[in-house]
Design a protein around this motif. Structure first.
Motif, PDB file in Angstrom:
ATOM      1  N   ALA A 331       3.535  -1.177   8.037  1.00  0.00           N
ATOM      2  CA  ALA A 331       2.456  -0.689   7.172  1.00  0.00           C
ATOM      3  C   ALA A 331       2.659   0.739   6.660  1.00  0.00           C
ATOM      4  N   PHE A 332       3.022   1.653   7.539  1.00  0.00           N
ATOM      5  CA  PHE A 332       3.120   3.060   7.154  1.00  0.00           C
ATOM      6  C   PHE A 332       4.213   3.268   6.094  1.00  0.00           C
ATOM      7  N   GLN A 334       5.237   1.082   3.949  1.00  0.00           N
ATOM      8  CA  GLN A 334       4.689   0.538   2.701  1.00  0.00           C
ATOM      9  C   GLN A 334       3.718   1.516   2.056  1.00  0.00           C
ATOM     10  N   ALA A 335       2.864   2.108   2.889  1.00  0.00           N
ATOM     11  CA  ALA A 335       1.854   3.029   2.360  1.00  0.00           C
ATOM     12  C   ALA A 335       2.519   4.261   1.754  1.00  0.00           C
ATOM     13  N   LEU A 336       3.617   4.708   2.376  1.00  0.00           N
ATOM     14  CA  LEU A 336       4.355   5.849   1.812  1.00  0.00           C
ATOM     15  C   LEU A 336       4.870   5.511   0.409  1.00  0.00           C
ATOM     16  N   PHE A 338       3.576   3.314  -1.561  1.00  0.00           N
ATOM     17  CA  PHE A 338       2.403   3.173  -2.415  1.00  0.00           C
ATOM     18  C   PHE A 338       1.914   4.542  -2.898  1.00  0.00           C
ATOM     19  N   LEU A 339       2.030   5.527  -2.010  1.00  0.00           N
ATOM     20  CA  LEU A 339       1.654   6.905  -2.365  1.00  0.00           C
ATOM     21  C   LEU A 339       2.408   7.363  -3.611  1.00  0.00           C
TER      22      LEU A 339
ATOM     23  N   VAL B 409      -5.688   8.855  -1.213  1.00  0.00           N
ATOM     24  CA  VAL B 409      -4.388   8.188  -1.124  1.00  0.00           C
ATOM     25  C   VAL B 409      -3.616   8.685   0.104  1.00  0.00           C
ATOM     26  N   VAL B 413      -2.396   6.691   3.693  1.00  0.00           N
ATOM     27  CA  VAL B 413      -1.096   6.752   4.370  1.00  0.00           C
ATOM     28  C   VAL B 413      -1.302   7.056   5.860  1.00  0.00           C
ATOM     29  N   SER B 416      -2.662   4.068   7.635  1.00  0.00           N
ATOM     30  CA  SER B 416      -1.668   2.996   7.764  1.00  0.00           C
ATOM     31  C   SER B 416      -0.834   3.155   9.035  1.00  0.00           C
ATOM     32  N   ALA B 420      -2.481  -0.982   9.925  1.00  0.00           N
ATOM     33  CA  ALA B 420      -3.350  -1.741   9.015  1.00  0.00           C
ATOM     34  C   ALA B 420      -2.628  -1.979   7.684  1.00  0.00           C
ATOM     35  N   LEU B 422      -2.003  -2.651   3.549  1.00  0.00           N
ATOM     36  CA  LEU B 422      -2.231  -1.730   2.444  1.00  0.00           C
ATOM     37  C   LEU B 422      -3.683  -1.721   1.969  1.00  0.00           C
TER      38      LEU B 422
END
Ligand SMILES: [K+]
Ligand SMILES: [K+]
Lengths: 485, 485
Positions: A331-332, A334-336, A338-339, B409, B413, B416, B420, B422
């Motif tokens: 997840a993390f 992916q979130a990076l 997405f950022l 945003v 991050v 996440s 969890a 996105l």
């Protein structure tokens, strides 16, 4: 005042010019004996011929050569819309694409350097069609209109208006007093890097066709690939590293290369935007690599870094290549990634998105607000690098960011009418607007846009254009003031 | 200059005041014979007593009563942090919550009117604890510090600084020259509406306990509920309509009610923000209802409208109640609700989020940019309603929006890191920051925040506070300028 006759005449010349550039894939269609593709290109030429005859012969010469701000916006927006319209013909007429809407989406995605595709399967297409598709990436990267200005006789003020309406970033760097020279310099640097990358890829074992098409889409931060599984298909660490490097090159301000060539190397490394841009890339690459190796997604830290550095560069620069199906990353990580959807490349680069310098300016504006609250009577300026930003520039940067986010969110609502889930709609909208090309959900690195209804493909084409021309060049045409007296 | 002694003294008085308000749930714990809860409240009183003795007796009186801007930010932020710290004690000490981190999250969610919960099951908790939880919603709605200013002797300039640091919206309406009177007026209107809603709910068949707790969380746009399935538990169209109405009341600018009471009713309906606010509500409600009835999610258009109007009001006003599990609604209806995540209630309301007026201003700033491009030498002003916004106000509005989105945003991050996905991380971050309380993914209308590690609960508490105090009141404390000389 809109100088219609002059604008249409310019449009027709640019269209002829596009036709000239289409000779390369046309020749390839003969070389590879792709009859369907040949037919497609010939129909496109017929279309261009009709359009240009009508505009050049029937409409006739303009009374005056004076252009106003409005003409700049009109010519540039129409150039992109019409160039896409004709360039999409071979794709549809060759039967390679299911319909004209899909072909239009694909070529708009090409010129705007988005790189999103409607193709579930790429490798079975005619090679000449795929070449043309990659070539549109490259032409859009430094700007179709900029190239036109570079190659044709000096247009004077008109040239500046055109280049101004097409170039990206909150401020326009003037490399030379004459816009024609600036355009020539930018395109020369672009061609130089492209040449270098092609050679390096051929050296790495790619054939010329693959090397050239990959280079087209790398240097333009664009992301089309002639392989189904993008750059991952080559399965080579060397290729990954070369492509990562040139993606980073394409996402930096090209004015910096001119400065470097002029011997001002120290001022390049002092550039605020470049440092933040490379800093974000390094930060995200390393942190994602740490998680990827800890979570045993890849074998070692260095293998993780190979993939994270590539994917980070790909999304930060808004290229949109893939070497990994990152939607299966933890997840993390992916979130990076997405950022990075909210950042983008540098001003004056081939990259899209909000641009690093606007994010830097926004954060500094936030800091100035804090100081203002601590010392209510003080006046605080915002400095980025060596420059103090004037208040009207700050308003324009922050407004850009606001309108950008609102456009993306409203775009997601429109795309959701296709029935796509929230993360698909949201990332589809922002990947079109930011010209990124890959996202999450159904539009992840292994996904495509085939599932969208035709009218939403047209809407996405609109979003890509709005993003590539940085909102206002397109939006201005929808203002009633534009069409007044 | 920070007047520490005065600030701490004020803090201690506010804490005593919170203790005074806690007498109500304490009395209820005796009434319902809830021994664990009683113990919890008593431990909280002990904590408050120790804190206040130390600050009031040991630290002593301040030399001067002068307050500066910085003191305002410091007192308000610390009030919220410390009031939450003590108010969370009964939840943890009664054993109703698994740990203090969860209790702190819950009460910060209460005071900030977020309404996000860590409870997977609500109805088994002591009634007095649930009452206190709902009461924190109500206290936070119009502002703890504002209430304090309203009830205590006039604080002069200090009162203005405190109220300024706590109130929401880009501009502060001055209802009366004296801040104390403004505070009294706001709280009186708030109490009046609360009284009316309670009566209407009791009239609809709810018992007094349910009616009062629901009212607490409606008027504060806050969203806690003593039922597991939120307002849906009552299964009454009448209750849905009453709650929808009062949610809309709570999300509008309270200065308008004062105007209406002063007889200026026509100026209320001319208010630009109110019209857009109600317009968005009507638009989203109707379009979602159309899709919900066409897709046969509900039986008829009117049944669909009942649920869509409620859910739209709930998210637009940032209340966060639920009568439907909208994550199972068709994509477009979900996306419409998600759009509201980027809007929020009105300035000067109990609602959170960006606020309607800032979005209106941003769109008008975008339009002004378009005009600027058409007429490069022109100067274009931004008018919202009858007011022309000065350039520094525009900078502050657009900067707010930018910093808000970037905070959300980056928050996603961080969240996440819990693992969890996105959409959960993204909506958790924005639902905390916007004080909305419900989102999508695991934090949808049937979800909760129990799954987050403790440190992320603390981080979410921070996001809620940052959102409730509109970013800068909290961020200013992290600026090195704040702590200089
Ligand atoms: K791209
Ligand atoms: K809420």
């Amino acid at each position: 005042m809109i100088n219609w006759k002059l604008d249409l005449r310019l449009l027709a010349f640019i269209e002829l010019f596009i036709g000239f550039l289409m000779l390369i894939p046309t020749a390839l269609s003969f070389r590879y004996q792709e009859a369907d593709a040949m037919r497609g290109f010939l129909i496109a030429y017929l279309g261009i011929a009709i359009f240009c005859s009508i505009t050049l012969i029937l409409i006739g010469k303009p009374k005056t050569k004076t252009m106003y701000a409005r003409d700049g916006y009109l010519v540039v927006t129409l150039t992109w819309v019409i160039a896409t319209a004709f360039s999409a013909i071979p794709l549809a007429a060759s039967g390679a694409y299911v319909d004209y809407s899909s072909a239009y989406f694909e070529i708009m995605s090409g010129f705007t350097t988005t790189g999103a595709t409607v193709l579930p399967e790429i490798e079975s297409l005619p090679k000449s069609i795929l070449f043309w598709r990659s070539q549109t990436n490259w032409l859009g990267g430094m700007g179709i209109v900029v190239l036109f200005v570079a190659l044709l006789p000096a247009l004077g003020v008109s040239g500046s208006l055109l280049v101004g309406a097409e170039s990206v970033g909150p401020t326009k760097d003037k490399l030379t007093p004459k816009i024609k020279n600036t355009a020539i310099i930018l395109w020369s640097i672009y061609i130089g890097f492209s040449f270098l990358q092609t050679i390096l890829l051929v050296f790495g074992g790619l054939n010329w066709y693959d090397a050239i098409t990959v280079t087209f889409s790398t240097m333009a931060a664009a992301g089309f690939c002639v392989k189904n599984s993008s750059i991952g298909a080559f399965g080579s660490a060397y290729v990954d590293i070369v492509v990562t490097f040139f993606m980073l090159v394409s996402g930096a301000n090209f004015a910096l290369y001119y400065k470097a060539l002029s011997g001002k190397i120290s001022s390049v490394f002092k550039d605020g935007e470049l440092r933040v841009y490379l800093g974000i890339w390094a930060f995200v690459s390393v942190f994602a690599a740490l998680q990827l190796s800890f979570s045993s997604t890849y074998g070692s830290f260095f293998e993780s870094l190979r993939y994270s550095a590539f994917q980070t560069a790909s999304i930060l620069t808004t290229t949109g290549f893939a070497t990994a199906n990152y939607v299966h990353w933890p997840a993390f990580s992916q979130a990076l990634l997405f950022l990075l959807f909210f950042i983008g490349g540098s001003a004056g680069s081939a990259g899209g998105g909000v641009k690093v310098i606007r994010i830097v300016a926004l954060i500094k504006m936030g800091r100035a607000q804090l100081k203002q609250r601590i010392h209510p009577r003080g006046v605080f300026q915002v400095r980025v690098g060596q420059t103090t930003f004037r208040e009207d520039l700050l308003v324009s940067i922050a407004t850009f960011f606001g309108v950008y986010i609102l456009t993306g969110v409203v775009g997601a609502v429109v795309i959701s009418l296709s029935g796509a889930d929230l993360i698909t709609s949201f990332s589809a909208s922002f990947l079109c607007l930011g010209n990124i090309g890959i996202g999450f959900g159904e539009v992840g690195p292994t996904g495509n846009f085939a599932f969208l209804p035709s009218w939403i493909k047209w809407f996405c084409s609109f979003l890509m254009l709005v993003g590539r021309l940085e909102l206002f060049t397109v939006y201005v045409l929808f203002s009633k003031h534009f069409w007044k007296h």
